[in-house]
Design a protein around this motif. Structure first.
Motif, PDB file in Angstrom:
ATOM      1  N   ASN A 131      18.764   2.470   4.214  1.00  0.00           N
ATOM      2  CA  ASN A 131      17.671   2.123   5.099  1.00  0.00           C
ATOM      3  C   ASN A 131      17.580   0.595   5.196  1.00  0.00           C
ATOM      4  OD1 ASN A 131      15.081   1.622   6.103  1.00  0.00           O
ATOM      5  ND2 ASN A 131      14.072   2.403   4.265  1.00  0.00           N
TER       6      ASN A 131
ATOM      7  N   HIS B  65      15.117  -1.259   6.185  1.00  0.00           N
ATOM      8  CA  HIS B  65      13.803  -1.845   5.908  1.00  0.00           C
ATOM      9  C   HIS B  65      13.620  -2.070   4.413  1.00  0.00           C
ATOM     10  CE1 HIS B  65      12.625  -0.666  10.008  1.00  0.00           C
ATOM     11  NE2 HIS B  65      13.262   0.455   9.754  1.00  0.00           N
ATOM     12  N   THR B  66      12.721  -2.971   4.078  1.00  0.00           N
ATOM     13  CA  THR B  66      12.326  -3.039   2.669  1.00  0.00           C
ATOM     14  C   THR B  66      10.809  -3.006   2.603  1.00  0.00           C
ATOM     15  OG1 THR B  66      12.312  -5.447   2.671  1.00  0.00           O
ATOM     16  CG2 THR B  66      14.335  -4.381   1.908  1.00  0.00           C
ATOM     17  N   TYR B  67      10.315  -2.547   1.494  1.00  0.00           N
ATOM     18  CA  TYR B  67       8.893  -2.327   1.334  1.00  0.00           C
ATOM     19  C   TYR B  67       8.422  -3.010   0.070  1.00  0.00           C
ATOM     20  CZ  TYR B  67      10.239   0.986   4.772  1.00  0.00           C
ATOM     21  OH  TYR B  67      10.771   1.523   5.906  1.00  0.00           O
ATOM     22  N   SER B  68       7.208  -3.500   0.109  1.00  0.00           N
ATOM     23  CA  SER B  68       6.697  -4.127  -1.103  1.00  0.00           C
ATOM     24  C   SER B  68       6.005  -3.069  -1.941  1.00  0.00           C
ATOM     25  CB  SER B  68       5.730  -5.261  -0.750  1.00  0.00           C
ATOM     26  OG  SER B  68       4.612  -4.743  -0.079  1.00  0.00           O
ATOM     27  N   TRP B  69       6.270  -3.120  -3.206  1.00  0.00           N
ATOM     28  CA  TRP B  69       5.565  -2.255  -4.148  1.00  0.00           C
ATOM     29  C   TRP B  69       5.248  -3.112  -5.355  1.00  0.00           C
ATOM     30  CZ3 TRP B  69       8.400  -1.025  -8.711  1.00  0.00           C
ATOM     31  CH2 TRP B  69       9.750  -1.358  -8.655  1.00  0.00           C
TER      32      TRP B  69
ATOM     33  N   GLY C 224      14.050   6.070  -2.294  1.00  0.00           N
ATOM     34  CA  GLY C 224      14.256   5.609  -0.919  1.00  0.00           C
ATOM     35  C   GLY C 224      13.361   4.422  -0.601  1.00  0.00           C
ATOM     36  N   PHE C 225      12.137   4.527  -1.039  1.00  0.00           N
ATOM     37  CA  PHE C 225      11.119   3.496  -0.789  1.00  0.00           C
ATOM     38  C   PHE C 225      11.483   2.178  -1.476  1.00  0.00           C
ATOM     39  CE2 PHE C 225       6.803   1.912  -2.253  1.00  0.00           C
ATOM     40  CZ  PHE C 225       6.348   1.501  -1.018  1.00  0.00           C
ATOM     41  N   ARG C 226      11.839   2.266  -2.753  1.00  0.00           N
ATOM     42  CA  ARG C 226      12.113   1.032  -3.501  1.00  0.00           C
ATOM     43  C   ARG C 226      13.497   0.456  -3.239  1.00  0.00           C
ATOM     44  NH1 ARG C 226      10.240   2.373  -9.693  1.00  0.00           N
ATOM     45  NH2 ARG C 226       8.187   3.208  -9.174  1.00  0.00           N
TER      46      ARG C 226
ATOM     47  N   GLU D 245      10.629   8.054  -3.786  1.00  0.00           N
ATOM     48  CA  GLU D 245      10.334   6.714  -4.309  1.00  0.00           C
ATOM     49  C   GLU D 245      11.615   5.873  -4.391  1.00  0.00           C
ATOM     50  OE1 GLU D 245       7.133   5.741  -5.114  1.00  0.00           O
ATOM     51  OE2 GLU D 245       7.616   3.783  -5.949  1.00  0.00           O
TER      52      GLU D 245
END
Lengths: 446, 446
Positions: B2, B4-8, B194-196, B192
């Motif tokens: 993916n 995109h990147t996401y902040s966590w 995928g998200f991170r 998670e």
């Protein structure tokens, strides 16, 4: 236990789940079946490794995580960007909050095949998305607690210390420390477990501390100076006998302990004990810490050991690194609006439909004799039986007392009481049948 | 992957450590030895289960966690309240920040006994407190990656999907998904991850989805309606043959796949393939997902299977749920101010003092022949060799490109290249010696 509590900020648990939980949600929302009242149950078809009993652990962590099961904006953006689910499903998840019921065995309770360990009753949607998280927590924590309980039994009253953090994922290590204490361990080396759950933490020094100094004597003096004479000195960096003599010479008769981390522990413990006694250190304790498991602990029963530090084998479940608990839909509202039992027929994995209720049958002497499981009814108490189910969450509201440090204390007590009422054969380490049989009435276990 | 990147918001990692790391710090601060320049090394004395090679994984997570290795006020309060350490040590920790060097093998690299996988050079104080966290991350992630790589090899080009989240601690599950992808898995069910980390996530439906509906047909229609005809239908809830016929009848020739999760997969896959072909669904794929490991995957080599979903055995390291990596002080500043090699002599756990450097010796055909480890020097490149060490952190500053989704892509490539250059015997599943020997020059491994 530490009487203080500390605030820490758990992460959202909502994406700690399998992709298919959300695609099922999407499909059910679209089909109009997502709102069907559903009951899912957690149970294990078997105990690992032909053990005599399992230990149910992790409920407190599960309930703490349930409070964090909300989708953040960033998480929702991820679900949209990657097309995990459609817009309608993302909209549903925006406001997700569990509003149903959770009931189950007390944390720390012993369990057997087909014990109905946890039931989640809610809409299909709510119960479905929780599946993976619930199983992750219970399967890991119960695996560690089940191993820990056998080690505590093998130790026969001598304290066991959890020291396995470096052999588990860094967050799993915290859960392992917690589960070990639930199952009767005295303390842990894991500081985060002390911080979050109030369990006692302990530790002194490693070989690197001795090596850091120019001589073993300098290292021992530095440790005694900083930690006091009640500390335990690690005596196997170079030569055990020399180190013990040095330790006694420097620390005197009040030296708290010595630790052995290598070699043949039975022989070493005996010779170190004899040497300490000869030198006048009858009160200096011996802790052993090298590759222990329940069998090694049992083998040390006759050795003069005062405490066991257990690492790798504990946090990896002593051969069973996960429990085999599953989460199955057992009952749901049908098209007619009434609840109906459901079960799959898959080869080797068939399940029994219908909600289960359980009690532990005991004889008049208070010894457990059967795990009684009733399908759609609670088995009748024959006078000496003990109910097993606790209401944890009602209408989405968590009952007090089942999370945080309080839950650990409660679970530890429950575990001790549960073990005490099992037949003595429960403590056997050899492979065998569950120490009490599970009776499912009516219907049969597959 | 993916894009995109996401902040966590990762949690602080500073208390994910053993109590004794901080008591050693206290004693060293008091003795004036805490500031001694020290080199700690991570290595494994052996590969688990007589495997042919190990896979080094977790570096990206380790570096991400290093950034969070700061003590919060609440954590410091805990250390004070519980007297884990004295006031001077708490004061030191208030400003803790790692300012040293970290160098090591590339993530995804194959490794062998005594490969110097990671070295941490700093004051004793800084390197000491990082020990437990570093080992937790590397031991777990490498255990999963090492198992995953063998599964990928056994699958011989067919895609493997990681599906084990429910059989591991909920955060370990995320690390497992990441490690599996590093070692060549195609995708994961863990959202998670995928998200991170931007890894591909996949999933369709479970048995509960079929059971939720009044008939299997309603369930299949609901899934096809929501997820499209390219979805995979789970066909073993009741009767496999009936379900396959039903699936084809409803979905037509473009049905993406069917999934088998029970029974004898070799027989089932063949009969389902034959049935699908007869019904005109030559392009419908078969995914199998029941209790697979590298041996079961190998046994399915001749079966008409298109993808493997692997769960329990992957996230528990297929019999080796942790690696046996250790973190040892190998060199430190002595009283004279010069660096000196150090090593313990403990029975069965002796180590080789001095800093290690490594390269992979290759023959002119580019096939690896030896793991060359030099004590206090880099072995001489004989012309075809490959350097193994990467600088990750210099003066406390993390080099870019070794964390987040980028690190996973890079590690996956490194792993594929590293495996490709090993002798073919590396892919053997039977127990045996490491596929290439480790040569330590000068000195010998104990």
């Amino acid at each position: 236990m530490n009487e203080h509590t500390y605030s820490w900020h758990p992460q959202p648990t909502s994406l700690l789940t399998d992709h298919y939980e959300l695609t099922m949600l999407q499909a059910a929302l679209r089909a109009g079946t997502a709102s069907r009242r559903s009951v899912f149950e957690v149970f294990a078809r078997r105990l690992p490794h032909s053990r005599r009993y399992g230990v149910f652990a992790g409920v407190g962590r599960l309930l703490e995580g349930l409070e964090q099961f909300r989708f953040t904006d960033e998480q929702l953006r991820f679900l949209r960007d990657t097309n995990v689910v459609d817009a309608a499903t993302v909209a549903y998840l925006e406001n997700f909050r569990f509003t149903g019921q959770i009931r189950g065995y007390a944390e720390g309770e012993t369990y057997f095949p087909h014990s109905p360990l946890l039931s989640v009753e809610s809409s299909f949607a709510e119960a479905c998305v929780l599946e993976t998280f619930i199983l992750s927590v219970l399967n890991y924590d119960s695996a560690v607690a089940s191993a820990a309980s056998r080690m505590v039994g093998a130790a026969g009253g001598r304290p066991c210390i959890e020291m396995g953090s470096r052999r588990a994922h860094e967050q799993a290590a915290v859960a392992a420390a917690r589960a070990a204490v639930v199952a009767g361990f005295d303390s842990t080396s894991n500081l985060e477990a002390g911080f979050r759950y109030g369990v006692k933490t302990v530790g002194t020094a490693a070989h690197s501390f001795t090596l850091l100094h120019d001589t073993e004597e300098q290292a021992f003096r530095a440790q005694l100076d900083a930690l006091g004479v009640s500390t335990a000195l690690l005596v196997d960096t170079y030569d055990v006998e020399r180190a013990v003599r040095l330790a006694v010479e420097i620390a005197g008769p009040d030296l708290g302990g010595v630790r052995l981390d290598s070699g043949d522990l039975v022989t070493q413990a005996s010779s170190v004990r004899a040497l300490l006694d000869t030198l006048g250190n009858q009160h200096t304790k011996i802790t052993v810490t090298s590759d222990l498991d329940e069998y090694a602990i049992a083998a040390l029963r006759a050795a003069p050991v005062d405490a066991y530090g257990v690492g790798t084998r504990l946090v990896t479940g002593s051969g069973a690194p996960t429990s085999s608990m599953v989460y199955k839909l057992v009952s749901r509202e049908g098209a007619s609006g009434t609840m109906e039992p459901v079960a799959k027929a898959s080869s080797g994995k068939a399940s029994v439909g219908g909600e289960k209720y359980a009690l532990r049958r005991r004889n008049p002497q208070g010894v457990a004799t059967h795990e009684m499981v009733g399908v759609s009814h609670l088995p009748e108490d024959d006078g000496d039986d003990r109910p097993l189910l606790v209401d944890y969450v009602t209408g989405g509201e968590l009952r007090e007392g089942f999370t945080g440090p309080e839950a650990v204390v409660r679970a530890r007590t429950r575990h001790a009481e549960s073990i005490a009422e099992l037949p003595r054969a429960a403590r056997r380490l050899s492979e065998g049948e569950p120490v009490i049989p599970t009776v499912i009435e009516p219907g049969t276990a597959h």
